[in-house]
Design a protein around this motif. Structure first.
Motif, PDB file in Angstrom:
ATOM      1  N   ASP A 136      -5.078   7.345   4.289  1.00 19.90           N
ATOM      2  CA  ASP A 136      -5.075   7.385   5.608  1.00 19.90           C
ATOM      3  C   ASP A 136      -5.905   5.875   5.912  1.00 19.90           C
ATOM      4  OD1 ASP A 136      -5.627   7.696   8.327  1.00 19.90           O
ATOM      5  OD2 ASP A 136      -6.489   9.380   8.296  1.00 19.90           O
ATOM      6  N   PRO A 137      -5.111   4.928   6.989  1.00 22.84           N
ATOM      7  CA  PRO A 137      -6.094   3.810   6.982  1.00 22.84           C
ATOM      8  C   PRO A 137      -7.304   4.039   7.610  1.00 22.84           C
ATOM      9  CG  PRO A 137      -3.660   3.646   7.662  1.00 22.84           C
ATOM     10  CD  PRO A 137      -3.739   5.110   7.192  1.00 22.84           C
ATOM     11  N   LEU A 138      -7.523   5.265   8.562  1.00 21.45           N
ATOM     12  CA  LEU A 138      -8.644   5.263   9.295  1.00 21.45           C
ATOM     13  C   LEU A 138      -9.727   5.912   8.306  1.00 21.45           C
ATOM     14  CD1 LEU A 138      -7.596   6.834  12.665  1.00 21.45           C
ATOM     15  CD2 LEU A 138      -7.701   4.579  11.912  1.00 21.45           C
ATOM     16  N   ALA A 139      -9.535   6.520   7.005  1.00 21.14           N
ATOM     17  CA  ALA A 139     -10.584   6.577   6.246  1.00 21.14           C
ATOM     18  C   ALA A 139     -11.139   5.270   5.558  1.00 21.14           C
ATOM     19  CB  ALA A 139     -10.002   7.460   5.197  1.00 21.14           C
ATOM     20  N   PHE A 140     -10.118   4.316   5.495  1.00 23.75           N
ATOM     21  CA  PHE A 140     -10.572   2.815   5.025  1.00 23.75           C
ATOM     22  C   PHE A 140     -11.703   2.434   6.157  1.00 23.75           C
ATOM     23  CE2 PHE A 140     -10.338  -1.574   5.625  1.00 23.75           C
ATOM     24  CZ  PHE A 140     -10.807  -2.006   4.369  1.00 23.75           C
ATOM     25  N   THR A 141     -11.441   2.586   7.246  1.00 25.99           N
ATOM     26  CA  THR A 141     -12.364   2.005   8.432  1.00 25.99           C
ATOM     27  C   THR A 141     -13.407   2.557   8.297  1.00 25.99           C
ATOM     28  OG1 THR A 141     -11.153   3.015  10.320  1.00 25.99           O
ATOM     29  CG2 THR A 141     -10.232   1.105   9.854  1.00 25.99           C
ATOM     30  N   ALA A 142     -13.510   3.928   8.042  1.00 26.52           N
ATOM     31  CA  ALA A 142     -14.834   4.718   8.256  1.00 26.52           C
ATOM     32  C   ALA A 142     -15.575   4.850   7.093  1.00 26.52           C
ATOM     33  CB  ALA A 142     -14.381   6.057   9.083  1.00 26.52           C
ATOM     34  N   ALA A 143     -15.107   4.521   5.897  1.00 26.24           N
ATOM     35  CA  ALA A 143     -15.616   4.856   4.505  1.00 26.24           C
ATOM     36  C   ALA A 143     -16.879   3.742   4.241  1.00 26.24           C
ATOM     37  CB  ALA A 143     -14.661   4.480   3.415  1.00 26.24           C
TER      38      ALA A 143
ATOM     39  N   ALA B 221      -6.115  -5.688  -1.227  1.00 26.45           N
ATOM     40  CA  ALA B 221      -5.008  -4.726  -1.578  1.00 26.45           C
ATOM     41  C   ALA B 221      -5.852  -3.646  -2.515  1.00 26.45           C
ATOM     42  CB  ALA B 221      -4.176  -5.245  -2.416  1.00 26.45           C
ATOM     43  N   GLU B 222      -6.898  -3.950  -3.154  1.00 26.73           N
ATOM     44  CA  GLU B 222      -7.380  -3.022  -4.419  1.00 26.73           C
ATOM     45  C   GLU B 222      -8.427  -2.390  -3.450  1.00 26.73           C
ATOM     46  OE1 GLU B 222      -6.558  -2.266  -7.029  1.00 26.73           O
ATOM     47  OE2 GLU B 222      -5.303  -3.835  -7.285  1.00 26.73           O
TER      48      GLU B 222
ATOM     49  N   GLN C 242       0.780  -1.293   0.032  1.00 26.94           N
ATOM     50  CA  GLN C 242       0.009   0.041  -0.172  1.00 26.94           C
ATOM     51  C   GLN C 242       0.766   1.244   0.174  1.00 26.94           C
ATOM     52  OE1 GLN C 242      -3.024   0.426  -0.581  1.00 26.94           O
ATOM     53  NE2 GLN C 242      -3.714   2.454   0.546  1.00 26.94           N
ATOM     54  N   GLN C 243       1.903   1.288   0.789  1.00 25.32           N
ATOM     55  CA  GLN C 243       2.508   2.379   0.960  1.00 25.32           C
ATOM     56  C   GLN C 243       3.526   2.638  -0.325  1.00 25.32           C
ATOM     57  OE1 GLN C 243       5.012   2.688   4.600  1.00 25.32           O
ATOM     58  NE2 GLN C 243       4.642   0.681   4.701  1.00 25.32           N
ATOM     59  N   LEU C 244       3.909   1.655  -1.217  1.00 26.19           N
ATOM     60  CA  LEU C 244       4.459   1.900  -2.406  1.00 26.19           C
ATOM     61  C   LEU C 244       3.723   2.032  -3.449  1.00 26.19           C
ATOM     62  CD1 LEU C 244       7.041  -1.145  -2.290  1.00 26.19           C
ATOM     63  CD2 LEU C 244       7.657   1.281  -2.203  1.00 26.19           C
ATOM     64  N   ARG C 245       2.321   1.728  -3.387  1.00 22.62           N
ATOM     65  CA  ARG C 245       1.284   2.103  -4.608  1.00 22.62           C
ATOM     66  C   ARG C 245       1.251   3.512  -4.307  1.00 22.62           C
ATOM     67  NH1 ARG C 245      -2.824  -2.317  -5.622  1.00 22.62           N
ATOM     68  NH2 ARG C 245      -3.214  -1.389  -7.679  1.00 22.62           N
ATOM     69  N   LEU C 246       1.046   3.765  -3.082  1.00 19.26           N
ATOM     70  CA  LEU C 246       0.428   5.369  -2.802  1.00 19.26           C
ATOM     71  C   LEU C 246       1.597   6.267  -3.169  1.00 19.26           C
ATOM     72  CD1 LEU C 246      -1.249   4.980   0.703  1.00 19.26           C
ATOM     73  CD2 LEU C 246      -2.411   5.715  -1.525  1.00 19.26           C
ATOM     74  N   ALA C 247       2.669   5.753  -3.039  1.00 14.57           N
ATOM     75  CA  ALA C 247       4.002   6.708  -3.409  1.00 14.57           C
ATOM     76  C   ALA C 247       4.377   6.686  -4.913  1.00 14.57           C
ATOM     77  CB  ALA C 247       4.990   6.442  -2.398  1.00 14.57           C
ATOM     78  N   GLU C 248       4.446   5.530  -5.487  1.00 15.65           N
ATOM     79  CA  GLU C 248       4.945   5.452  -6.917  1.00 15.65           C
ATOM     80  C   GLU C 248       3.808   5.252  -8.053  1.00 15.65           C
ATOM     81  OE1 GLU C 248       8.914   3.334  -4.991  1.00 15.65           O
ATOM     82  OE2 GLU C 248       7.444   1.936  -6.437  1.00 15.65           O
ATOM     83  N   GLY C 249       2.626   4.906  -7.627  1.00 11.27           N
ATOM     84  CA  GLY C 249       1.610   4.844  -8.639  1.00 11.27           C
ATOM     85  C   GLY C 249       0.912   3.350  -8.293  1.00 11.27           C
ATOM     86  N   ALA C 250      -0.508   3.472  -8.695  1.00  7.98           N
ATOM     87  CA  ALA C 250      -1.472   2.258  -8.434  1.00  7.98           C
ATOM     88  C   ALA C 250      -1.248   1.127  -9.560  1.00  7.98           C
ATOM     89  CB  ALA C 250      -2.898   2.853  -8.412  1.00  7.98           C
TER      90      ALA C 250
ATOM     91  N   GLY D 270     -17.948   3.579   1.406  1.00  5.62           N
ATOM     92  CA  GLY D 270     -17.627   2.796  -0.101  1.00  5.62           C
ATOM     93  C   GLY D 270     -16.458   1.644   0.236  1.00  5.62           C
ATOM     94  N   ALA D 271     -16.345   1.421   1.685  1.00 10.57           N
ATOM     95  CA  ALA D 271     -15.307   0.036   1.338  1.00 10.57           C
ATOM     96  C   ALA D 271     -15.983  -1.133   1.263  1.00 10.57           C
ATOM     97  CB  ALA D 271     -14.527   0.167   2.846  1.00 10.57           C
ATOM     98  N   ASP D 272     -17.027  -1.001   0.752  1.00  7.49           N
ATOM     99  CA  ASP D 272     -17.869  -2.366   0.421  1.00  7.49           C
ATOM    100  C   ASP D 272     -17.973  -3.226   1.516  1.00  7.49           C
ATOM    101  OD1 ASP D 272     -18.200  -1.686  -2.502  1.00  7.49           O
ATOM    102  OD2 ASP D 272     -16.006  -2.415  -3.018  1.00  7.49           O
ATOM    103  N   GLY D 273     -18.157  -2.603   2.715  1.00  9.47           N
ATOM    104  CA  GLY D 273     -18.408  -3.434   3.992  1.00  9.47           C
ATOM    105  C   GLY D 273     -17.132  -4.196   4.190  1.00  9.47           C
ATOM    106  N   VAL D 274     -15.975  -4.149   3.760  1.00 12.93           N
ATOM    107  CA  VAL D 274     -14.884  -5.009   3.796  1.00 12.93           C
ATOM    108  C   VAL D 274     -14.562  -4.963   5.292  1.00 12.93           C
ATOM    109  CG1 VAL D 274     -12.441  -5.437   3.531  1.00 12.93           C
ATOM    110  CG2 VAL D 274     -14.060  -4.649   1.485  1.00 12.93           C
ATOM    111  N   PHE D 275     -14.371  -3.734   5.982  1.00 16.29           N
ATOM    112  CA  PHE D 275     -13.849  -3.677   7.273  1.00 16.29           C
ATOM    113  C   PHE D 275     -14.880  -4.326   8.328  1.00 16.29           C
ATOM    114  CE2 PHE D 275     -13.771  -1.274  11.510  1.00 16.29           C
ATOM    115  CZ  PHE D 275     -12.249  -1.705  11.702  1.00 16.29           C
ATOM    116  N   VAL D 276     -16.082  -4.096   7.938  1.00 17.16           N
ATOM    117  CA  VAL D 276     -17.102  -4.605   8.929  1.00 17.16           C
ATOM    118  C   VAL D 276     -17.155  -6.135   8.928  1.00 17.16           C
ATOM    119  CG1 VAL D 276     -19.549  -4.860   9.318  1.00 17.16           C
ATOM    120  CG2 VAL D 276     -18.689  -2.439   8.786  1.00 17.16           C
ATOM    121  N   ALA D 277     -16.867  -6.525   7.716  1.00 16.51           N
ATOM    122  CA  ALA D 277     -16.985  -8.208   7.491  1.00 16.51           C
ATOM    123  C   ALA D 277     -15.610  -8.657   8.015  1.00 16.51           C
ATOM    124  CB  ALA D 277     -16.945  -8.554   5.852  1.00 16.51           C
ATOM    125  N   LEU D 278     -14.651  -8.245   8.130  1.00 12.02           N
ATOM    126  CA  LEU D 278     -13.490  -8.707   8.607  1.00 12.02           C
ATOM    127  C   LEU D 278     -13.615  -8.526  10.494  1.00 12.02           C
ATOM    128  CD1 LEU D 278     -10.433  -6.767   6.760  1.00 12.02           C
ATOM    129  CD2 LEU D 278     -11.215  -9.304   6.752  1.00 12.02           C
TER     130      LEU D 278
END
Length: 335
Positions: free
Chosen positions: A199-206, A191-192, A31-39, A208-216
């Protein structure tokens, strides 16, 4: 007489290839490398125990291959094959590496110290650009002290740190299973799902994360309720062995149960054995800090064994080897 304009040759550059462990550390390094260098990327991954990832990589001349959180020692033949094919390799890892190739197209960022993880190595490489993801990776790899140190260095408060730690635990838990079918989410899909979030916390709160965090989170809670009720099969001073039932929930809980038990009883070694569908076991081993015998050294006594000083495993322990393993385990770690 008119003449057509000459055609300009276009160079088509293939997307970079990332071969990464499907656990929290591998995901967060990626995640760090794709954010910094391209998706744009070709992703090669699997369950946590699927470490011979470079067997699945075929690189043409000039391909850029980045390897994250899998042992060079377990992939050395394919590293050499890819170099011979003309690829360039960049290697970030903290597992036993063995002798590294000396080659102008091979770059290593490898540190096998027990308090280092791959996400931290990528964080250092990027100058702390996406440090919150490095902290998630550290906690996923059960490196609490490292996660806390990174948080202090970057002024991250305790409440935020707790949320980052929980995400790391959940991402790591998802990687355990015999096959991808055991997992709640395939690592490349995870990964996608993470990729849009700096920001990881934006993922947990979003939403639009397709319920991924809640399912995990829900899956983790249900699996660990069952796992925590298990009793040890072998229990001696300084060492405890747990044999799990041959069910998908147990295979998912293997690594998290091992880390949790070690945190609760930090002075005892722990072996967790999970039955495989075709026979034999997957072994997760955790040992106390400062233990004379490293977890990786112990596991390398068995074919398919390896890992790190405090956390290691055996990808396939035949059933006929169970008694020998248990005896060696108790002899090595009994106090």
């Amino acid at each position: 007489m008119s003449h057509a304009a000459p055609m300009t040759e276009r160079t088509v550059t293939a997307p970079p290839i990332y071969a990464f462990n499907g656990d929290a550390d591998g995901l967060c390094a990626l995640q760090q490398l794709r954010l910094a260098e391209g998706a744009e990327a070709v992703l090669v991954t699997g369950v946590k125990r699927d470490i011979h990832l470079l067997k699945r990589v075929s690189a043409s001349n000039g391909a850029q291959v980045t390897v994250l959180d899998v042992s060079h020692d377990q992939n050395r033949d394919d590293v050499q094959r890819l170099l011979d094919e003309g690829a360039s390799l960049r290697y970030f890892d903290h597992h036993f590496a063995g002798e590294l190739p000396v080659h102008p197209r091979f770059t290593a960022h490898i540190n096998t110290a027990p308090d280092v993880c791959t996400s931290a190595l990528v964080n250092a490489y990027l100058g702390g650009r996406h440090v919150r993801w490095a902290i998630v990776g550290a906690y996923g790899d059960a490196l609490t002290t490292l996660g806390e140190a990174l948080a202090r260095a970057h002024g991250i408060d305790g409440e935020t740190l707790g949320q980052l730690a929980q995400l790391g635990l959940l991402l790591n838990y998802n990687a355990y299973g015999e096959t991808v079918d055991d997992l709640h989410f395939a690592p490349e899909a995870l990964a996608e799902a993470l990729l849009p979030f700096a920001d990881p916390l934006a993922f947990t709160a979003a939403d639009g994360a397709d319920g991924v965090f809640v399912a995990l989170n829900d899956g983790y809670r249900d699996d660990m309720t069952k796992a925590r009720a298990l009793r040890a099969e072998r229990d001696v001073p300084g060492a405890q062995l747990i044999r799990l039932p041959g069910e998908a929930w147990a295979r998912r809980a293997t690594g998290t149960l091992a880390n949790e038990r070690l945190q609760r009883e930090p002075d005892r070694a722990l072996a967790v054995l999970s039955p495989k569908s075709g026979g034999g076991f997957v072994v997760s081993l955790r040992v106390p800090a400062g233990c004379a015998t490293g977890a990786d050294d112990f596991c390398r006594q068995f074919e398919t064994g390896g890992g790190r000083k405090r956390a290691a495993g055996i990808n396939h322990l035949p059933e006929a080897e169970f008694d020998r393993f248990a005896a060696r385990f108790e002899a090595a770690f009994r106090v």
